[in-house]
Each structure stands twice: as C-alpha cells, then as structure tokens.
Scaffold this motif. Structure first.
Motif, PDB file in Angstrom:
ATOM      1  N   TYR A 111     -10.374  -4.809 -22.076  1.00 40.93           N
ATOM      2  CA  TYR A 111      -9.226  -3.983 -22.432  1.00 40.93           C
ATOM      3  C   TYR A 111      -7.970  -4.826 -22.627  1.00 40.93           C
ATOM      4  N   PHE A 112      -7.907  -5.947 -21.942  1.00 35.76           N
ATOM      5  CA  PHE A 112      -6.804  -6.890 -22.148  1.00 35.76           C
ATOM      6  C   PHE A 112      -6.831  -7.376 -23.599  1.00 35.76           C
ATOM      7  N   ASP A 113      -8.012  -7.827 -24.047  1.00 39.20           N
ATOM      8  CA  ASP A 113      -8.156  -8.336 -25.418  1.00 39.20           C
ATOM      9  C   ASP A 113      -7.943  -7.231 -26.445  1.00 39.20           C
ATOM     10  N   LYS A 114      -8.419  -6.029 -26.122  1.00 39.69           N
ATOM     11  CA  LYS A 114      -8.284  -4.902 -27.048  1.00 39.69           C
ATOM     12  C   LYS A 114      -6.808  -4.574 -27.269  1.00 39.69           C
ATOM     13  N   TYR A 115      -6.022  -4.577 -26.196  1.00 34.10           N
ATOM     14  CA  TYR A 115      -4.590  -4.278 -26.312  1.00 34.10           C
ATOM     15  C   TYR A 115      -3.885  -5.306 -27.195  1.00 34.10           C
ATOM     16  N   VAL A 116      -4.129  -6.579 -26.945  1.00 32.06           N
ATOM     17  CA  VAL A 116      -3.481  -7.648 -27.714  1.00 32.06           C
ATOM     18  C   VAL A 116      -3.863  -7.557 -29.187  1.00 32.06           C
ATOM     19  N   LEU A 117      -5.166  -7.334 -29.456  1.00 34.16           N
ATOM     20  CA  LEU A 117      -5.651  -7.252 -30.827  1.00 34.16           C
ATOM     21  C   LEU A 117      -5.013  -6.072 -31.570  1.00 34.16           C
ATOM     22  N   GLU A 118      -4.992  -4.911 -30.938  1.00 33.04           N
ATOM     23  CA  GLU A 118      -4.446  -3.720 -31.579  1.00 33.04           C
ATOM     24  C   GLU A 118      -2.950  -3.871 -31.852  1.00 33.04           C
ATOM     25  N   ARG A 119      -2.201  -4.462 -30.918  1.00 35.14           N
ATOM     26  CA  ARG A 119      -0.758  -4.664 -31.116  1.00 35.14           C
ATOM     27  C   ARG A 119      -0.501  -5.656 -32.236  1.00 35.14           C
ATOM     28  N   ARG A 120      -1.326  -6.699 -32.300  1.00 29.26           N
ATOM     29  CA  ARG A 120      -1.141  -7.701 -33.350  1.00 29.26           C
ATOM     30  C   ARG A 120      -1.464  -7.107 -34.720  1.00 29.26           C
ATOM     31  N   GLN A 121      -2.555  -6.371 -34.813  1.00 27.79           N
ATOM     32  CA  GLN A 121      -2.949  -5.779 -36.096  1.00 27.79           C
ATOM     33  C   GLN A 121      -1.941  -4.738 -36.570  1.00 27.79           C
ATOM     34  N   ALA A 122      -1.260  -4.092 -35.617  1.00 24.75           N
ATOM     35  CA  ALA A 122      -0.237  -3.092 -35.972  1.00 24.75           C
ATOM     36  C   ALA A 122       1.112  -3.738 -36.272  1.00 24.75           C
ATOM     37  N   GLY A 123       1.183  -5.066 -36.163  1.00 26.27           N
ATOM     38  CA  GLY A 123       2.431  -5.774 -36.429  1.00 26.27           C
ATOM     39  C   GLY A 123       3.470  -5.576 -35.349  1.00 26.27           C
ATOM     40  N   PRO A 285      16.247 -11.307 -42.257  1.00 27.63           N
ATOM     41  CA  PRO A 285      15.263 -10.943 -41.229  1.00 27.63           C
ATOM     42  C   PRO A 285      13.867 -11.412 -41.608  1.00 27.63           C
ATOM     43  N   LYS A 286      13.122 -11.918 -40.616  1.00 26.84           N
ATOM     44  CA  LYS A 286      11.757 -12.354 -40.826  1.00 26.84           C
ATOM     45  C   LYS A 286      10.797 -11.296 -40.317  1.00 26.84           C
ATOM     46  N   LYS A 287       9.565 -11.368 -40.764  1.00 30.13           N
ATOM     47  CA  LYS A 287       8.531 -10.472 -40.258  1.00 30.13           C
ATOM     48  C   LYS A 287       8.349 -10.736 -38.765  1.00 30.13           C
ATOM     49  N   GLY A 288       8.382  -9.689 -37.969  1.00 24.56           N
ATOM     50  CA  GLY A 288       8.230  -9.845 -36.530  1.00 24.56           C
ATOM     51  C   GLY A 288       9.542  -9.834 -35.780  1.00 24.56           C
ATOM     52  N   ASP A 289      10.675  -9.912 -36.516  1.00 18.17           N
ATOM     53  CA  ASP A 289      11.977  -9.834 -35.855  1.00 18.17           C
ATOM     54  C   ASP A 289      12.159  -8.464 -35.215  1.00 18.17           C
ATOM     55  N   LYS A 290      12.604  -8.436 -33.975  1.00 14.31           N
ATOM     56  CA  LYS A 290      12.853  -7.161 -33.319  1.00 14.31           C
ATOM     57  C   LYS A 290      14.161  -6.585 -33.840  1.00 14.31           C
TER      58      LYS A 290
END
Length: 426
Positions: A111-123, A285-290
């Motif tokens: 579930y740790f890996d799943k969370y990181v993967l899903e957040r990354r894929q969602a940008g 602004p760059k991609k990923g900027d908050k």
C-alpha cells in the motif's frame, strides 16, 4: 460512478472431456495486454449451450449461472469501490470463490508503493517528494523487512521512532529532528490512505497515541558580512571550474534573485531579459510547482550584486560575453543536486560561518536583505513568486545586526518630525 468490466461466457472446446462435456469459462476485458480467462466450475454438453445468447438452454441452469455471475459482479464492485486495483490474481480468486484473505495480513509496503505510484501518475507528487518517500521506505525496510497492516499500532510507531534516533546516533548525525519528522509523517500519510480505502487498520495518530514531532524551522540566512565572506571565496579557495566554485556562484546568484534550487538547476541564459536598462530574470511556472508557492510568471530585477555574479558565472563559461551566450544553454554546470548542500556546508566552514547552511538559505537571504533595503512585502512576494504575502513573510528574518544597520539608514521614527510641529507658547 463505478464501471464494472463486462465479462463473456463461452465453452472451451479445446478442453473437451471424454464424456463430451466442455468446461464453461468466463472471460474479462484485457488487463496488462491479456484477457483473463477462468473456469466457472461447470461442464456442459454442446447441445446444452446457446452460443448466440451465450447462456445455457435449460432455465434451471440459467438461474444457477446468473446467481454465480451476480456473486462475481458484487465481489468486483467491492474491490473497485474500496479503491483497490482489479488484477488478474484478484479476478481468479473471485471467480474461484476463494474466501477473501484477512486484509490485515496484506503487506504495508504494497500500500505504501500503491500510494506513491497513484500520486505520481496523477501528477500530485513531485520527484523530490517521491525521493523522500523512497528514503522512508528504505528506513522501514532496515527497521523491519516485512510489515503487515495488522502490525501497525502505537508500539510499532514508537519503536520505529526510537530506531530512527538510534540509527542517527550510530551514523554520527545525532537525532536529526527534521529527518525523523519526515519519516514519521510519511508513515502517517500511508496509514491514513489505507483507512481511506476502507481497510481496517489501527491508527494511533487518530487516537493521539502517537504524534509526528514538529521539526524546528530552518531560519538560516546570511548577514551582509557573512555574504561578503562567502563572496570572497570566489576564485581563491573556490577555484574557477571546481565543484565548490560552481555551487558557490549558483548559491550567490540565488542570494541576489531569490530563486529556488530547482529553478537554478535548470535556468538558461534565455531567462535573462537584457532588452531593458535593468536586466530582468524571467521565470515561468514549471510542471509540479505547488500553486501556493508559485502560480504565475516571475520577473526579478537584477541588482548590481546580481550583475557581478553574472560576470563570475561567465568566467566558468570561457568568459563569453552575455550578448554572445547560447540562450538555450543552462547557466550553471551542476551535475547533481545531491552535491549542493554538502558543498555549501563545506564552503560555510571555509568562510568561518557557523550556520546550518542549505541552498534554501539563499532565498531567505534575498527576502531578508531586500526587505532591509526598504522593499515592501508585496514587492518581495512578487519577486519570490508566492501567492500570498503570508508565505513571503516567513522568509523575512530579523537580527541584531540588521537592527543596527536599519538605525544607520535612519529607518526609525524621527523625533524631529514630531517635536518641531509643537511650538512653545509664550
């Protein structure tokens, strides 16, 4: 709205038995390039099956199969509504009507890996944040190779925190509160995400049995005298072309314009607008900027200090004049961001500065010294690219030395402007 996959039923003629019966299979849409196919546990003769309607001819058998299909659809729906991924293994277990495993036995790392993967894929996760989670995962693995969801409780969290403290001391780093806080914050995030998926888990943070320690904010910035000492290293202790020189000129340039490390690493000569009398640093602004940190284009006028740093940067580029540089080329030759902060600490020691210097100190230095020179908060907010004045105020620091310099510039209430208005009556 949950969209269920539409399966189809068919007889496997290639698996015909001696009595002429063939197994009934269920086939699902492709997953990872393959069509999952599983036996339903029912054998039929060809004359008992309507291949056009894909259902048995006998009404009683129809009811049995429809009941089984309803069970399969319900199990699939429950998987999807809990936010879990529908895998081929999961489908096989559902069709075989295997009892669902105790969710508490599932791997916490899964579930740790799943969370990181899903957040990354969602940008929604930057590369730097992902690296932080990777560091936390490695620390957890070092602490305990296998962790089940049911293992998570207050004792586990407290033991992990003690492990982090002990490991830091063994490595000669002591108890680095900021690092420890980040590791525990990541664990808390995963626990909350598992809760969100509807999986039973003990959450000691919700019951307040555990808390993430608050890391002390790094308020480090450079006074004018310290900035001068860092500058004096150029070309002497930090030779042109060396890693020390390249990190130092990039850091001092950021002290002059207030840009982040991520911006400095990728800024090109084209970001300098030289069409005006004052050179303007232009960032987008760059991609990923908050968005709360930077949500618009930024224009920063280059001070005389910044102009001097341009000369030093050019010295590392064979002294090519600004008018002749390739505008698409990067300004700084830094091969790896990981070398920056360790090199800065080395440079600070060389300059006799006893501070925990990181690259972000350049941004605080810019904001603080620009404010000390009289710039208003709104202007500094726009220089830093913040969306609010409140965020920018966190970067502006104060010290005894700045107070003395402010007094020398007469940035104080002038008694003469008060007294001279009142005349004594005769």
């Amino acid at each position: 709205m949950i969209k269920l996959p539409t399966p189809t039923l068919y007889l496997r003629s290639d698996k015909r038995k001696k009595n002429g019966r063939m197994p009934l299979y269920i086939r699902f849409p492709r997953i990872d390039g393959e069509e999952p196919k599983y036996p339903m546990g029912i054998d039929l003769l060809p004359e008992e099956w309507d291949d056009k309607t894909k259902e048995p001819i006998d009404d009683a058998l129809k009811l049995i199969i429809e009941k089984e299909l309803t069970r399969i659809r319900t199990r699939i729906y429950n998987v999807l509504v809990n936010g879990e991924k529908l895998t081929k293994t999961c489908l096989r277990e559902i069709v075989a009507n295997e009892e669902p495993k105790d969710p508490g036995d599932a791997s916490f790392y899964e579930y740790f890996d799943k969370y990181v993967l899903e957040r990354r894929q969602a940008g929604k996760m930057t590369r730097s944040t992902e690296k932080g989670y990777d560091t936390t995962r490695r620390a957890l693995k070092e602490f305990r190779e296998k962790i089940r969801i049911k293992d998570i409780d207050a004792k586990f969290i407290n033991d992990f925190e003690r492990f982090l403290i002990k490991r830091g001391r063994e490595h000669g780093l002591g108890d680095v509160l900021g690092t420890r806080a980040n590791r525990l914050k990541h664990v808390r995030t995963i626990v909350l995400d598992i809760e969100r998926r509807g999986i039973p888990i003990k959450n000691p943070y919700r019951t307040r049995e555990c808390e993430v320690p608050k890391a002390a904010e790094n308020d480090t910035f450079l006074e004018y005298d310290e900035l001068k000492r860092m500058y004096q290293l150029l070309g002497l202790d930090a030779e042109i072309g060396s890693t020390e020189f390249r990190v130092l000129v990039m850091f001092l340039f950021s002290c002059a314009v207030g840009i982040r490390l991520s911006d400095a690493l990728c800024i090109t000569w084209g970001a300098l607008d030289v069409t005006q009398e004052t050179i303007i640093v232009h960032l987008i602004p760059k991609k990923g900027d908050k968005p709360w940190k930077r949500n618009r284009e930024v224009h920063i006028p280059l001070s005389t200090f910044g102009e001097r740093m341009i000369e030093w940067i050019a010295a590392d580029d064979d002294g090519i004049p600004l008018s002749q540089v390739e505008r698409e080329n990067r300004m700084f030759r830094i091969s790896s961001a990981s070398t920056v902060n360790p090199t800065l600490k080395k440079l600070a020691k060389m300059a006799g500065i006893d501070k925990n210097l990181t690259y972000h100190a350049s941004r605080r230095t810019f904001a603080t010294l620009t404010a000390a020179e009289g710039a208003d908060t709104y202007t500094i907010k726009n220089y830093l690219g913040h969306s609010s004045v409140t965020m920018s105020e966190r970067y502006m620091k104060w010290s005894k030395q700045l107070a003395l310099e402010s007094a020398e510039k007469n940035h104080l209430i002038d008694i003469k402007k008060i007294v001279h208005r009142t005349k004594k009556k005769k």
